[in-house]
Design a protein around this motif. Structure first.
Motif, PDB file in Angstrom:
ATOM      1  N   ASP A  71      43.062  30.710  17.725  1.00  0.00           N
ATOM      2  CA  ASP A  71      42.126  30.653  18.854  1.00  0.00           C
ATOM      3  C   ASP A  71      41.020  31.698  18.752  1.00  0.00           C
ATOM      4  N   LEU A 129      42.335  37.218  25.044  1.00  0.00           N
ATOM      5  CA  LEU A 129      43.593  36.740  24.475  1.00  0.00           C
ATOM      6  C   LEU A 129      44.643  37.842  24.324  1.00  0.00           C
ATOM      7  N   GLU A 177      47.901  36.983  25.960  1.00  0.00           N
ATOM      8  CA  GLU A 177      48.607  35.942  25.214  1.00  0.00           C
ATOM      9  C   GLU A 177      49.249  36.515  23.956  1.00  0.00           C
ATOM     10  N   MET A 178      48.594  37.507  23.345  1.00  0.00           N
ATOM     11  CA  MET A 178      49.173  38.134  22.156  1.00  0.00           C
ATOM     12  C   MET A 178      50.521  38.758  22.489  1.00  0.00           C
ATOM     13  N   TYR A 179      50.624  39.324  23.693  1.00  0.00           N
ATOM     14  CA  TYR A 179      51.876  39.968  24.108  1.00  0.00           C
ATOM     15  C   TYR A 179      52.946  38.931  24.418  1.00  0.00           C
ATOM     16  N   GLU A 180      52.543  37.812  25.019  1.00  0.00           N
ATOM     17  CA  GLU A 180      53.499  36.807  25.481  1.00  0.00           C
ATOM     18  C   GLU A 180      53.978  35.878  24.370  1.00  0.00           C
ATOM     19  N   THR A 181      53.135  35.644  23.366  1.00  0.00           N
ATOM     20  CA  THR A 181      53.443  34.626  22.374  1.00  0.00           C
ATOM     21  C   THR A 181      54.550  35.065  21.430  1.00  0.00           C
ATOM     22  N   GLU A 182      55.245  34.086  20.874  1.00  0.00           N
ATOM     23  CA  GLU A 182      56.322  34.367  19.920  1.00  0.00           C
ATOM     24  C   GLU A 182      55.760  34.840  18.587  1.00  0.00           C
ATOM     25  N   THR A 183      54.705  34.192  18.129  1.00  0.00           N
ATOM     26  CA  THR A 183      54.136  34.522  16.822  1.00  0.00           C
ATOM     27  C   THR A 183      52.644  34.766  16.957  1.00  0.00           C
ATOM     28  N   THR A 210      49.846  31.986  16.333  1.00  0.00           N
ATOM     29  CA  THR A 210      49.428  31.064  17.390  1.00  0.00           C
ATOM     30  C   THR A 210      48.113  31.514  18.013  1.00  0.00           C
ATOM     31  N   VAL A 211      47.982  32.796  18.244  1.00  0.00           N
ATOM     32  CA  VAL A 211      46.753  33.336  18.827  1.00  0.00           C
ATOM     33  C   VAL A 211      45.637  33.352  17.789  1.00  0.00           C
ATOM     34  N   LYS A 245      53.994  45.029  19.739  1.00  0.00           N
ATOM     35  CA  LYS A 245      55.013  44.397  20.583  1.00  0.00           C
ATOM     36  C   LYS A 245      56.344  45.144  20.505  1.00  0.00           C
TER      37      LYS A 245
END
Length: 414
Positions: free
Chosen positions: A318, A302, A305-311, A314-315, A340
Motif C-alpha cells: 500500500d 499507515l 496498520e503497521m502495528y496491527e498487521t500480522e506481516t 501487507t502494508v 513491534k
C-alpha cells in the motif's frame, strides 16, 4: 558536584569566570563572526520588556585561526565597540563578551560558536544548580519587545517542555536593494511551505528549525549531547535531537526578525540563498513538488496498520512507489518487526517508528523523491496547493499576500 556533559562533551576551554556568572534564569547566546552591526541586535535585546527572571547575554565573537587579519581586526573592533556601548549607560541585563579568533580551521563556524556560548550557559546554570533556559539569537537579528517575557512564560507554563521554536518574520521592505526583499520573500515562503507540507502529511516533528529563533532547557541540551560543530545546518540537526523528546512547543506570541542580507559565511542557509538569488538574477523560486507531501501522508497514515498487521509485507503493497524505492523491502520488514517486538502499545510503536523515520530521514526522502520522481515546481504553485488543503483559493494572490497569510496561519497553528 561533577557534571558528565561538561566533563565529556562540552567545549574544553572555559571563557567566563565564576565570579562574573551572576544568577540568570535565561541566557541569550549570540554567535558573531565579522558582523557589521552587532549593536543593533544588542539594543533590540536591551529594549525588551524585563521578565521576572534574570537575563544574561553571551556574545561569542569568533574567527578561524585561518581567517584574514582584516576579519580578526574587525572582530577586535566589534569587541571594543561593545565594551564602549556597555559603559555608556546602565543596562537591564548582564552581558558577557567572548573574543575567540583562533578556532581550529576544521570546525570553525556558526555551530562551534553557538556551542561555545551554550556550553558557557550550562556552566553558569550548573554553578547555580538551576535548569535554566538557553535562548539562541543571531548577531544580525532584532525582535519584538515581548520576546524575553514570552520565552519566560512558555517554559514556566509548560514545565515538561524541553524547547521551543520561536516565530520569525524576515523584513519585506527597508533600506536594502529591492531584489533582496524579493529574494527573502521567496525564501521564507519556501521555509514555511516545507514545514507546513510536513504538517499536512501528519509528521509529528514538523517544526521550524532556525538558529536565531529557538530556545532550550539546559537539561535537555545536555541530555542530547549539546550543540554540534557543523558550519551550517547546526540548528536543524540540533533541534531534531530535541524535538523527539516530546512536548516541544511553537512560541507564536512574539517575533524574531532575522536579517535578509546576503552572506557567504556559511555554505547554505538564508544568507547564502539570498546571495545566490542576487548572483544568478533569479526571478522565480523553485521548491518541492506537493506530491512528495502526499506520498509522506500516505506513509504516515499507515503507521497504525503497521502495528496491527500480522506481516509487514501487507502494508508494503500500500506504500507509494517513492517510499518503496527509498526504503528497501528488507529494511522495512526488519524495522517494523523490530518495533513491534519493542512495543506493547500503538503509542510506543509510533514513537519507535518516528525515531527511525525522523526529521533527517524525512529530508533525505524529500530530496530523493525530488531527484528521482517529482522535480521542483515554482514556489507559488506549491503554496497554492497548500492553501487548497486549508480550503482557501490563493491563486490570484501575489507572493507577498501568500506569505503574510501563511505567517498568520502558522501563528494560529498551535
Amino acid at each position: 558536584m561533577s557534571n558528565i556533559y561538561l566533563e565529556r562533551y562540552a567545549y574544553p576551554h572555559t571563557y567566563l569566570t565564576k565570579g562574573n556568572y551572576g544568577t540568570p534564569d535565561i541566557i541569550v547566546v549570540l554567535p558573531c563572526h565579522n558582523e557589521p552591526d552587532l549593536l543593533t541586535s544588542l539594543n533590540a535585546l536591551e529594549l525588551c520588556d524585563r521578565p521576572e527572571d534574570q537575563v544574561a547575554v553571551i556574545v561569542v565573537i569568533n574567527a578561524s585561526e585561518k581567517s584574514t587579519p582584516e576579519i580578526k581586526e574587525h572582530n577586535e573592533k566589534t569587541l571594543a565597540d561593545c565594551q564602549l556601548w556597555l559603559g555608556q549607560q546602565s543596562k537591564k541585563y548582564q552581558y558577557h563578551f567572548i573574543l575567540e579568533s583562533e578556532l581550529p580551521k576544521k570546525h570553525a563556524g556558526v555551530g562551534l560558536a553557538r556551542k561555545i556560548g551554550m556550553d558557557e550557559a550550562v556552566r553558569i546554570f550548573e554553578a547555580q544548580e538551576k535548569d535554566g533556559v538557553i535562548l539562541c539569537f543571531d548577531a544580525d537579528s532584532t525582535c519584538e519587545t515581548n520576546l524575553l517575557i514570552e520565552v519566560e512564560k512558555i517554559f514556566m507554563d509548560n514545565p515538561k517542555t524541553p524547547g521551543c521554536s520561536i516565530h520569525f518574520e524576515h523584513p519585506l521592505e527597508g533600506d536594502l536593494e529591492p531584489e533582496i526583499y524579493e529574494g527573502i520573500l521567496n525564501y521564507e515562503l519556501h521555509l514555511r511551505y516545507y514545514v507546513d507540507g510536513l504538517k499536512y502529511a501528519g509528521f509529528p516533528y514538523a517544526f521550524q528549525t532556525i538558529g536565531s529563533s529557538m530556545a532550550v532547557r539546559s537539561s535537555a541540551y545536555q541530555k542530547q549531547g549539546g550543540m554540534n560543530r557543523r558550519k551550517a545546518g547546526e540548528d536543524f540537526y540540533f533541534l531534531h535531537k530535541i524535538i523527539p523528546l516530546g512536548n516541544f512547543k511553537e512560541l507564536n506570541t512574539t517575533k524574531i526578525i532575522p536579517s535578509p542580507r546576503r552572506s557567504d559565511r556559511v555554505p547554505f542557509g538564508t544568507g547564502r540563498a539570498i546571495g545566490a538569488w542576487l548572483d544568478e538574477g533569479k526571478v522565480e523560486c523553485l521548491s518541492y513538488n506537493h506530491q512528495i507531501y502526499k506520498d509522506l501522508k500516505q506513509l504516515f497514515s499507515l503507521v497504525g496498520e503497521m502495528y496491527e498487521t500480522e506481516t509487514a509485507e501487507t502494508v508494503w503493497s500500500d506504500l507509494p512507489v517513492t517510499i518503496q524505492q527509498f526504503v528497501p523491502l528488507e529494511e522495512f520488514i526488519a524495522q517494523i518487526s523490530e518495533f513491534k517486538t519493542q512495543a506493547n502499545s500503538l503509542t510506543i510503536f509510533r514513537k519507535r517508528f518516528y525515531q527511525w523515520f525522523d526529521g533527517f530521514k524525512v529530508l533525505k526522502f524529500v530530496h530523493f523523491a525530488r531527484d528521482e520522481f517529482y522535480p521542483n515546481v515554482p514556489i507559488a504553485e506549491g503554496v497554492d496547493w497548500l492553501f487548497e488543503t486549508m480550503g482557501m483559493d490563493a491563486k490570484d494572490w501575489d507572493l507577498r499576500r501568500k506569505l503574510v497569510e501563511l505567517r498568520r496561519v502558522d501563528c494560529s497553528d498551535n
